[in-house]
Design an enzyme around this catalytic site. Sequence first.
Site, mmCIF file in Angstrom:
data_model
loop_
_atom_site.group_PDB
_atom_site.id
_atom_site.type_symbol
_atom_site.label_atom_id
_atom_site.label_comp_id
_atom_site.label_asym_id
_atom_site.label_seq_id
_atom_site.Cartn_x
_atom_site.Cartn_y
_atom_site.Cartn_z
ATOM 1 N N HIS A 12 0.831 -1.220 0.000
ATOM 2 C CA HIS A 12 0.000 0.000 0.000
ATOM 3 C C HIS A 12 0.865 1.269 0.000
ATOM 4 C CE1 HIS A 12 -0.279 -0.672 4.674
ATOM 5 N NE2 HIS A 12 0.777 0.058 4.392
ATOM 6 N N HIS A 59 -0.577 5.195 9.497
ATOM 7 C CA HIS A 59 0.829 5.617 9.545
ATOM 8 C C HIS A 59 0.945 6.958 10.248
ATOM 9 C CE1 HIS A 59 0.287 2.859 6.184
ATOM 10 N NE2 HIS A 59 1.553 2.534 6.291
ATOM 11 N N HIS A 193 10.829 -3.573 3.075
ATOM 12 C CA HIS A 193 11.254 -2.174 3.001
ATOM 13 C C HIS A 193 11.738 -1.690 4.362
ATOM 14 C CE1 HIS A 193 7.007 -1.703 4.233
ATOM 15 N NE2 HIS A 193 7.058 -0.394 4.274
ATOM 16 N N GLU A 240 5.037 -5.163 8.321
ATOM 17 C CA GLU A 240 3.640 -4.995 7.879
ATOM 18 C C GLU A 240 3.072 -6.284 7.298
ATOM 19 O OE1 GLU A 240 3.672 -0.231 6.722
ATOM 20 O OE2 GLU A 240 3.650 -1.687 5.114
#
Lengths: 280, 148
Positions: A12, A59, A193, A240
């Site tokens: 996302h 976030h 990431h 995540e």
Amino acid sequence: MAKITAGVGSSHVPLLGVAVDQGKEKDDYFGPIFRGYDWTREWEKAEKPDVVVLVYNDHASYFDMNIVPTFAIGCGERFGICDEGWGPRPVPEVEGHPDLAWHIAQSLILDDFDMTIFNKLDVDHGLTVPLSMMFGQPEKWPCKVIPFAVNVVTYPVPSGNRCWAIGEAIKKAVESFPEDLNVQIWGTGGMSHQLQGPRAGLLNREWDNKFLDMLESDNDDVRHIPHIEYLRETGSEGIEMVMWLIMRGAMGKKVKTLHRHYHIPCSNTAIGHIVLEPAD
Amino acid sequence: MAENPTQNIHEYLAEFDDIPGTLVYTAARARRGYWINQFAMSMMKPENRERFKKDERAYLDEWDISEEGKQALLRRDYNALLKLGGNVYYLSKLFSADGIPFAEACSTMTDMTWPEYRQMMLDGGRKPEGNRSIRENLAAAAAAKGSN
């Protein structure tokens, strides 16, 4: 009765939302990413889900350090779009399904999952980017959405095992809802990431693909990957991916893979996408 | 329910210190950096951004942040801010206020320039090899030295 008919996993990354909003989906940089979603957009048009239970994380957009719920569910009628510092994304408001959401919340609590309930909730790119990836730019989203927010920022975050188990409990809850509804569950975020520190920029194609293989498998080994392995192998933000396990847990033991896509890079991130169907 | 033995919290947290170039956002850091992160959240509001840009120091003085923290914010020293309990999703509100892309801000935490970092990402990103464990890296270095 309501039924979970499919599960979708997807990154996302906020930059994907920018690409959609600015019409860059076909350029040299984004083209190879979006082509991996063409299949899914056509498939979603045929599937016409009534409701998507959308597992994502905020976030530091609507939630701040004042409240850190491990698992939260949005039970409101509708959800606004967060201003993440450069104005809200130009996307339709998100319509909820309060009856099903409250039903899931109640069932989960009876199943020993201590849920946080949100009535007012604005959603950020974690939720709206997957909607854009799967549905493009409609005037109104083609289905109702139940936001299911997971803390994957402040440690300890929930274990993969716990995520899988809550996915199983969501499946059970949906299947005991009396109305006939076509429900999908999406797990979003990842893949590898790292956005911080001298190790920023870490990507791990091999590990990410092993994770996708494990999701496709008939066993549940993937739920036992410890946090430290995600951190070492996939970067500090790769954690995540535990949210994909909520989706996988809701699929049952066996799955059929309908579609799979992987691309490096999008900004700092490896893009992964998978569409699964329960096959028990 | 599948077997999943409860982990000891001290052992769980100790492992995080073995990851090269990474500060995991633990409860201890979250507590220490609470006001740095809440300050960063305040950058989501245009009127706050305006006041901050007009006089950064004066705006920071409104917050219960240590002098060390204020200096790191003024320098945009993101590695120092991570050590003080800042979290990148919060700090990113300051990247936006400064009008710099997220990835460019990430590059400032590495030993690369922004063009070098961007090229590394286009080339497939930083490799996991040699980046998994400080302990393993030290052992490998010692073994290499021993074989010389």
